[in-house]
Design a protein around this motif. Structure first.
Motif, PDB file in Angstrom:
ATOM      1  N   THR A 198      -0.638 -46.537 -21.966  1.00 57.24           N
ATOM      2  CA  THR A 198       0.643 -46.005 -21.477  1.00 57.24           C
ATOM      3  C   THR A 198       1.810 -46.530 -22.308  1.00 57.24           C
ATOM      4  O   THR A 198       2.821 -45.846 -22.473  1.00 57.24           O
ATOM      5  CB  THR A 198       0.863 -46.363 -19.995  1.00 57.24           C
ATOM      6  N   GLU A 210       4.452 -44.097 -24.173  1.00 60.64           N
ATOM      7  CA  GLU A 210       5.911 -44.205 -24.040  1.00 60.64           C
ATOM      8  C   GLU A 210       6.585 -44.201 -25.405  1.00 60.64           C
ATOM      9  O   GLU A 210       7.644 -43.585 -25.583  1.00 60.64           O
ATOM     10  CB  GLU A 210       6.274 -45.496 -23.292  1.00 60.64           C
ATOM     11  N   TYR A 214       6.108 -39.879 -24.161  1.00 60.43           N
ATOM     12  CA  TYR A 214       5.448 -39.331 -22.973  1.00 60.43           C
ATOM     13  C   TYR A 214       5.288 -40.418 -21.918  1.00 60.43           C
ATOM     14  O   TYR A 214       4.755 -41.496 -22.192  1.00 60.43           O
ATOM     15  CB  TYR A 214       4.068 -38.765 -23.312  1.00 60.43           C
ATOM     16  N   HIS A 215       5.754 -40.123 -20.701  1.00 65.08           N
ATOM     17  CA  HIS A 215       5.619 -41.062 -19.593  1.00 65.08           C
ATOM     18  C   HIS A 215       4.376 -40.713 -18.788  1.00 65.08           C
ATOM     19  O   HIS A 215       4.285 -39.632 -18.206  1.00 65.08           O
ATOM     20  CB  HIS A 215       6.853 -41.017 -18.694  1.00 65.08           C
ATOM     21  N   SER A 216       3.421 -41.630 -18.778  1.00 69.73           N
ATOM     22  CA  SER A 216       2.177 -41.393 -18.051  1.00 69.73           C
ATOM     23  C   SER A 216       2.429 -41.233 -16.559  1.00 69.73           C
ATOM     24  O   SER A 216       3.269 -41.924 -15.972  1.00 69.73           O
ATOM     25  CB  SER A 216       1.211 -42.561 -18.272  1.00 69.73           C
ATOM     26  N   GLN A 217       1.685 -40.342 -15.945  1.00 66.88           N
ATOM     27  CA  GLN A 217       1.817 -40.122 -14.511  1.00 66.88           C
ATOM     28  C   GLN A 217       0.563 -40.596 -13.763  1.00 66.88           C
ATOM     29  O   GLN A 217       0.634 -41.459 -12.908  1.00 66.88           O
ATOM     30  CB  GLN A 217       2.077 -38.631 -14.242  1.00 66.88           C
ATOM     31  N   ILE A 218      -0.575 -40.037 -14.101  1.00 63.60           N
ATOM     32  CA  ILE A 218      -1.814 -40.403 -13.398  1.00 63.60           C
ATOM     33  C   ILE A 218      -2.199 -41.854 -13.667  1.00 63.60           C
ATOM     34  O   ILE A 218      -2.533 -42.605 -12.742  1.00 63.60           O
ATOM     35  CB  ILE A 218      -2.960 -39.464 -13.814  1.00 63.60           C
ATOM     36  N   ALA A 228       0.195 -44.311 -12.014  1.00 63.18           N
ATOM     37  CA  ALA A 228       0.083 -44.210 -10.551  1.00 63.18           C
ATOM     38  C   ALA A 228      -1.137 -44.991 -10.076  1.00 63.18           C
ATOM     39  O   ALA A 228      -1.082 -45.720  -9.077  1.00 63.18           O
ATOM     40  CB  ALA A 228      -0.020 -42.751 -10.129  1.00 63.18           C
TER      41      ALA A 228
END
Length: 458
Positions: free
Chosen positions: A274, A278, A282-286, A289
């Motif tokens: 991640t 960044e 791109y900001h990781s979501q899954i 989380a």
């Protein structure tokens, strides 16, 4: 004669830089086929190995006593080898960003002692690009040599599972990569000397780096899903383990269970990916989380324990809780990034005193990292709750009757003044304030509750 042939004929030596849970088993395995120098900056660790002591418990004292690995903390000895394997930790900082200091330091040390014609293989888990963008420049700067001309570089991500006696270096397919085809061929042949399961040639170093970092990220996400299910089912009054056993009867249901996710791999590697994402915008979501859920589980367990104590009218401030297991996983002495510590810290916020029992944990590391001391089983008396956090094999022999004797009893009965039959009768009286927190479901839920325990598990 190629470098591979020189190694096989013992004209050239292999060096291992970093002799921890990963590097030491690799050194021992290669020593059966080649001359190996085992280097680590930790002189105390080197002294243990020289005396035939295995502090990691990965291969055992007997094998350490018998191995031909030449253990040393003298970095100049690295000049005696031309095939180098770097296997140092890659942790994260407090802000969850990669801490490449150990890898950079190892690269600097090796660079100062690198000779022409050498091949360097990195095993440390990193985000794609670290080997070529971070490590190679350090090697070139420190050695004064040119990569691709004077020395070559490869990558082969470690897959050793600490404490696992089945999935070992020899039995796990080894991913290998090299900066060119010639390098790839040599790296593959050298590892094939010890990896019985064979090797897989990755398309590039970056592909191999990415493959490793997503292996643990995938597992982390799956465990996070189980942890989230556990939170939901606990609110619904449903036993999560029973649900998973029922769902597991379907052929394609994935066998994951809820639990604490710590250690130097699964709880760390996703942050490397991640972080790089960044940097690329791109900001990781899954992934993030899942990380948040898993990082919060220690706090969740502590809060759930306190809630169970409140239900039976126990006084929280000044309460005593016994915690069985503090390592990041079962049957392993490694306490790095253990999430059991999060339970202890959170309970302390409530004014609860924790006493930790763990026959496997490295006492010195535990004190150095967390300022925690271990207790003996005999010291666990008059507890308000008992938490089984890590399912070490040694704990599996403990019976419910023994656990029940660990709780506060003085306001009920003086066991010292009772004979054996009277004490046994007292045990058979179902009590409603013996709180047993069983994170991994070591005990049978029906038996525990029938015995009078207030039983809770993830």
């Amino acid at each position: 004669m190629s470098l591979y042939e020189s190694i096989v004929n013992k004209k050239d030596r292999i060096s291992l830089i970093g002799l921890g849970y990963v590097g030491m088993p690799i050194a021992v395995a290669f020593a059966k086929k080649a001359d190996v120098i085992g280097f680590d900056v930790n002189e105390q660790k080197i002294d243990c190995y020289k005396r035939g002591i295995d502090p990691t418990k990965e291969v055992g004292n007997k094998i350490i006593e018998e191995t031909t690995v030449d253990f040393t903390s003298d970095e100049t000895r690295l000049r005696e080898a031309r095939f180098h394997i770097v296997a140092v930790p890659t942790p994260v900082k407090e802000d969850h960003t990669p801490d490449l200091a150990p890898l950079k330091n190892a690269s600097s040390t090796l660079g100062r002692n690198l000779i022409k014609g050498s091949l360097v293989v990195f095993e440390s888990t990193v985000y794609p690009g670290v080997t070529e963008d971070v490590c190679i420049p350090i090697l070139e700067r420190e050695s004064g040599l040119k990569c691709g001309v004077d020395f070559k570089v490869g990558y082969s991500p470690e897959r050793i599972n600490p404490g696992d006696k089945i999935h070992r270096l020899e039995t796990i397919i080894k991913v290998v990569a090299g900066q060119d085809e010639e390098t790839l061929d040599i790296v593959a042949k050298v590892y094939e000397l010890v990896v019985e399961a064979g090797v897989y040639k990755a398309a590039s170093i970056k592909v191999a780096e990415a493959a490793k970092v997503i292996e643990n990220s995938q597992r982390d996400i799956n465990i996070a899903f189980m942890n989230e299910l556990s939170i939901i089912f606990n609110k619904l009054g449903i036993d999560t383990k029973s649900v998973l056993e029922a769902a597991g009867t379907k052929w394609n249901f994935l066998n994951f269970t809820p639990g604490l996710v710590g250690g130097h791999c699964i709880g760390v590697d996703p942050y490397y990916l991640t972080y790089k994402a960044e940097q690329m915008g791109y900001h990781s979501q899954i992934i993030l989380a899942g990380r948040k859920i898993n990082d919060d589980m220690g706090k969740y367990v502590a809060e759930s324990t306190v809630k169970e104590m409140i239900k039976v009218n126990k006084q929280i401030n000044g309460a005593k809780v016994a915690i069985f297991g503090v390592t990041f996983k079962e049957n392993c002495p490694d306490v790095r990034n253990t999430k059991v510590v999060d339970i202890i810290k959170e309970l302390k916020e409530f004014g609860v005193d924790s006493k930790v029992v763990d026959p496997e944990a490295d006492k010195e590391d535990l004190w150095r990292e967390y300022k925690l001391k271990l207790c003996e089983l005999k010291d666990i008396k008059e507890m308000d709750a008992v938490i089984f956090a890590v399912p070490h094999d040694e704990f599996k022999t403990i019976q419910l009757e023994e656990i029940k004797m660990m709780y506060s009893r003085n306001r009920y009965v003086n066991f010292e003044s009772m004979n054996e039959s009277a004490a046994a009768s007292e045990f058979n009286i179902n009590r409603d304030d013996c709180i047993l927190i069983d994170l991994k479901g070591m005990f049978n839920i029906k038996e525990a509750r029938n015995a009078g325990f207030v039983y809770w598990r993830l």
